[in-house]
Every structure is written in C-alpha cells, then in structure tokens.
Design an enzyme around this catalytic site. Structure first.
Site, mmCIF file in Angstrom:
data_model
loop_
_atom_site.group_PDB
_atom_site.id
_atom_site.type_symbol
_atom_site.label_atom_id
_atom_site.label_comp_id
_atom_site.label_asym_id
_atom_site.label_seq_id
_atom_site.Cartn_x
_atom_site.Cartn_y
_atom_site.Cartn_z
ATOM 1 C CB CYS A 123 -1.320 0.434 1.291
ATOM 2 S SG CYS A 123 -1.801 -1.679 1.346
ATOM 3 C CG ASP A 399 -2.821 0.105 -3.783
ATOM 4 O OD1 ASP A 399 -3.419 -0.983 -4.388
ATOM 5 O OD2 ASP A 399 -2.865 0.656 -2.429
#
Length: 623
Positions: A123, A399
C-alpha cells in the site's frame, strides 16, 4: 533453503562465472534485439500494462487514481482516473468470470493499458511512488510505516498552486508513520484500510479513481505488527503473521452496499460533483479512495486473526460465474522458491486447501470487484448527469493486485502478476476509444501524466514518463525533452511477509526477479508469453538473458547497496522501537499479529532477535 535450491544456486553461480566472451556478445545483441535500455540512458519509468477484468489475473488492493485536468483547454476535457480490482480482469478478452459494466464502459470509450505495474506491491510504498513520481529506493519508502514526508510536494499540490480546485475523499496513505499504527475501532472491527479507489475531477475536469482490489485492516494486534514484522524479516524464525484466508457471506440478495464506508465516500464524491464541481469555472480535480476489493479483517482474535476474510453478499456473489473460475496450479512445498515459501508460511497458506476453498476465495474476490465496479459506475453516472462526462478525463487504477490463492498466497507483497500487475484505464475528451496499449508502464507515470494534462511543466528528475504520448499516439521524443520512454519497468519490495529485498524488471516477454545482493538467493526468470502463470523459472536455463537483464537492473538501481541500507534501517528502527517500550517490550512483541506462534515459545523468539541484533543492545544499554 532446501537442498534442491542450494544445488540450483551453486549451478547458477557456476554458469555465471564461466560466461564466455561470445556469450557476452550475445548478451549485447539480445539487448539490442529486445530494445532494452542501455546503461548510459536515464532510468525509465515502469511499464504500461493495461488492466484487465479477468478471473485469471488480479490486481492487489492498493490502487491509485489521478485526474488532473488540463488547465484552460476546454477542448481537452477534464481528466478522470478510477482504479480498482484485478488489472487482468480489465483487459483479458475472454473474461466470463464476472460482469463489470463500468469497466467495460471505460474500455469501450477509452484506453486500457495491458501491462501496467505497481512500483512496490504494498500500500504505502506503492502510493508514495504514484504521488511522488519517483522509484521506491529514491524516496526510501521501505514499508507501510515508511513513506513520503508529510510536506512532500505531490502532483495534486502543484495542480492546486496552478489554479485547480482540489478535493479528496477516502484514504491517501502515502506518508510516513500512520499506516500500521492507527486504529479506527475496537478489537474485531476494521482498523485501517490499505487501499482505496480514487477519483479525481478537474475543470476542465480531471477525475482520478483509485481502488484497492482488496481492503485491508488491523485489529489490536496489528497496531504495530506490520512495521515490526517488516523490520524483523531477517531474523532467523518463521512465524505466521496472518489468519488463514477465508470467505464470509453477509446480508441478503438485495443488499448491494456491503462495504458501507466506501459507499459513504462514494456518496460524498457524487454529492460534491453535483453540488460543487458542476458550478466551477476553474479546473478541478477529485480524488476518491476506496477499500475494496481488499480482504477484510477477520473477526476473530484467535487462530484466524488477520486481514484475511473475503466478504460479500449474495447480491454480488450471484454475478460471478463459478464455472469460469480458474483454479491456479501450485508447486509442492518442497519445490517452492525459498522466498515464496517464507511468504506463503507467514501468510498462513502452507496448510491444506481444497479446490472448493480456493474457488470460493477467488469467487468472493471477484464479487468484491463487482461491488467496486458499481461504485465506479456511480461516479461515471454523476459526471454524465451533470454534463461533465464529456469534459472529464477519468483514470482508473490500483496500488497493487491480489493473488487470491495464486502461488499458494493471498494478498500482495509479491512480484507475481496477480500482485504486481495493476489495472490502468483512461477515458476522456481527445483520447482514442477502444484502444489497447501493450507498452509496459507503472504508477510513477501518473505524476508526469497529471502535470501534462494540466499543462504544468514536468520536473526532469522524475522516474516516470507521461502517458499522454501513448494515449494520443504521438512520438514521445516530440513531446518530452527526456526522449523516449524506456522499454522496461521497475518494481521493488522491502516490507513484511518477505525475508529479502526483492527487485523486478519487466521488459518484452521477460520478467526478471532478483533478491538481496543478487547472489545469495536464486533469481527468477519467467517468459510471460509462454508461461503466463509463472510456473517455470528459466534463470538457470538462460544465464545470458539473466546476465543481460541484471545489467540493465543495475544501471537503474545499485540494488545490493539498497538491500544493505534497508537491512541497517530495519535494525535501527527496531532498536529504537524496543527502547521506547522499556519493560513492556516482551509483552508487546508477543502480542503482535504473530501471537499464535510466538506465545508457544516466547523465549526462543526473543533470543533469535537478540542474536540478530548482535552486540548492539549491549552497546546501547538495552535489556
């Protein structure tokens, strides 16, 4: 490391030592044939991969979207970028696994990048690359605790300084210090989502939509666990850090708002478009970040603790075609690459799984992607209803991906396609429709693309390259003083669940993965054309190709030096953390996410850490 892999590593080293001059000549010829970047050139940005909505390829949760609208250029429209779900779902032509009408709408009316990658499959580091336009080793965003400085100037900051109205909904998660230490609820409730779908609008409007393709969180055990597990990855122990992946059905056939927090952010974004953005006379950009389709925290504090529940309702599950779900092939535990084995073990995936369990995990994941797709549809509908859709550039991405039991793993933290390959779709005025771009690209390309859309000068020190020349089919050298985009992309990983720094170079049909110092761990080489499931490591069979790709990689990053720096960073961070706890150290470290294994023999694991630290504790007076 198993004896088979020790033998393979010795064989690999011997082949490298005996490489002849003729083979080195072949390496140079190979580099030219594959149009790889020569060492003298500046480091290229990650490759473009169009996201696809297909059951056999998933994108990890941490998805990102940008939508910087070009400044006063009404004919160019407003940029918008949604992100979410499995990137491969967005472009594989034979996707019959789940219906994704909003993604399909973007494919019909826009462009899909078939080979888009994250620059770090987790992340915070991935988002740091997207918001900074720089590779992970440059910003030193090593893990979910170490990202950009809070005052870092992002592309959105620059757009705001140049007259754009800016708005953000959902989580950003790219700065240091908050991802793995903050909770939003009591034990048993979601604490922190890693990934979000993001949408941006600008007037001329830019819309960026970012999704996770998975949602993540921590309970009380996870408040500090993620960063501590990353720091201690070199310690000589093996502990499960996640709950066993599982599925949970909730609600009823008419319940479509499952991830309520995400829907609330979508509602805010829709209201903002209809009540504020529609009245702007200046460009605007809207960012929307969602949790889905990241797995949820498991509601247990015992054996199944962790962010490992794939949760959906019958409404979404009924949209999945179970018969079309592919059951991934697995290597036996004894044949797994040693780093893969460590990852699978720490993710609690080395036990027995029935085909039904694996199929259900994948089905529930696809159902979560379908819910994400519906959220994207709400944004597109709001733009259409306000007359802004024809003036807005929409960008949809993530992401990272989600392995969903490919390679005996769930989650991300891997360079396999399911984890590193992300969706990337772009739709808007002046852009071609139904276009598929095969070039490799990556998330660092977002920064220059957003500035390019807004007609803001692009800094020359970025790792990324604008996607606009590809979208408009113009020669990159005509629009960029930096020249043509490189033919490869770089991804790297330095966080938890992997006991080594990992580096991936993707170019042409090849994916090259190397570890640590480049010699202590056997590298991996996959031919993605012949072996899209990445089941056959060709590193020993093709040493000349490995040498060539490694040479390119070293021209981009001195990865042995970076690995050493991360190793020292981890030690120093752990020492500072341990020192801050004082007498509470033993209690706190025993109750992190690995508590189920740690508490069986706490003294053994504390001793392993002491051995790893060596005499540093004694020098600092830590007891």
């Amino acid at each position: 490391m198993t004896s088979n892999f020790k033998d393979s590593l010795r064989t690999y080293k011997e082949i490298c030592r005996t490489c002849t001059a003729q083979q080195l000549l072949e390496i140079n010829l190979l580099s030219k044939r594959e149009q790889m970047l020569r060492p003298s050139q500046t480091p290229p940005t990650a490759g473009t991969v169009q996201p696809e909505l297909h059951s056999t390829n998933r994108q990890n949760p941490s998805a990102q979207t940008w939508a910087p609208g070009r400044r006063p250029a009404p004919d160019r429209g407003h940029p918008a970028r949604p992100a979410g779900g499995d990137g491969r779902l967005t472009f594989l032509p034979g996707n019959h696994t789940v219906d994704l009408p909003s993604i399909n709408f973007m494919k019909r009316h826009g462009t899909v990048f078939l080979n888009a990658y994250t620059n770090s499959p987790i992340c915070c580091p991935s988002r740091a690359a997207m918001w900074s336009g720089l590779f992970t080793h440059i910003t030193e965003s090593w893990n979910n605790f170490k990202g950009l400085n809070p005052d870092y100037v992002t592309w959105m900051d620059l757009m705001e300084k140049n007259g754009y109205h800016t708005q953000k909904f959902g989580k950003l998660d790219f700065t240091s210090g908050h991802h793995s230490v903050r909770s939003t609820g009591p034990a048993g409730s979601p604490v922190q989502a890693f990934h979000r779908i993001t949408a941006f609008f600008a007037y001329p409007f830019a819309l960026v939509w970012e999704t996770s393709w998975a949602a993540n969180g921590y309970l009380f055990h996870g408040l500090q666990g993620n960063r501590v597990e990353a720091w201690t990855r070199d310690v000589n122990f093996l502990l499960r850090q996640e709950g066993r992946p599982m599925v949970k059905l909730t609600g009823h056939r008419k319940q479509f708002r499952v991830m309520e927090k995400d829907w609330q952010n979508v509602d805010k974004a829709v209201n903002w478009i209809k009540e504020e953005a529609v009245n702007f006379t200046q460009p605007f950009i809207l960012y929307l970040g969602l949790n889905l389709p990241h797995p949820y925290p498991s509601p247990y504090a015992g054996e199944n603790f962790g962010s490992s529940t794939f949760l959906t309702s019958p409404y979404w599950l009924e949209k999945v075609n179970y018969e079309a779900i592919k059951i991934p092939k697995w290597s036996s535990l004894s044949e797994m690459h040693p780093v893969d084995y460590y990852t699978s073990y720490t993710k609690n995936c080395t036990g027995e799984f029935t085909k039904e369990e694996v199929r259900n995990i994948r089905a529930f994941y696809y159902a979560m992607c379908a819910e994400t797709d519906a959220m994207l549809g709400e944004i597109i509908s709001a733009l259409r209803d306000t007359g802004l859709l024809g003036k807005t550039i929409v960008i949809f991405t993530a992401d990272h991906g989600e392995l969903a039991m490919e390679h005996r793993q769930f989650y991300k933290m891997s360079m396999y396609e399911g984890s590193s390959h992300v969706p990337l779709l772009v739709m808007g005025p002046g852009l071609r429709e139904q276009q598929q771009i095969p070039n490799v690209v990556s998330l660092v390309d977002i920064y220059p693309t957003m500035l390019d859309i807004a007609r803001i000068p692009v800094p020359q020190n970025l790792s990324g390259y604008s996607l606009i020349p590809l979208l408009r089919e113009k020669a990159e050298s005509e629009e960029s003083p930096r020249g043509a985009r490189p033919s490869w992309v770089l991804s790297e990983f330095h966080g938890c669940n992997v006991n080594s720094s990992v580096y991936m170079l993707r170019t042409g049909k090849w994916k090259y993965i190397t570890y640590s110092d480049g010699s202590s761990v056997l590298p991996q080489l996959f031919d993605l054309t012949a072996d899209p499931d990445e089941l056959t490591n060709l590193a020993i069979k093709f040493p000349v190709t490995v040498h060539s790709l490694d040479k390119i990689l070293r021209s981009i990053v001195n990865y042995p030096k970076v690995s050493s720096s991360v190793h020292e960073y981890n030690k120093q961070q752990f020492i500072s953390w341990k020192q801050s706890l004082g007498q509470n150290y033993s209690s706190v470290i025993a109750n992190l996410r690995w508590h189920q294994d740690w508490l069986k023999d706490p003294k053994k694991y504390e001793n392993a850490i002491d051995k790893w630290l060596g005499d540093v504790d004694a020098l600092l007076g830590i007891h």
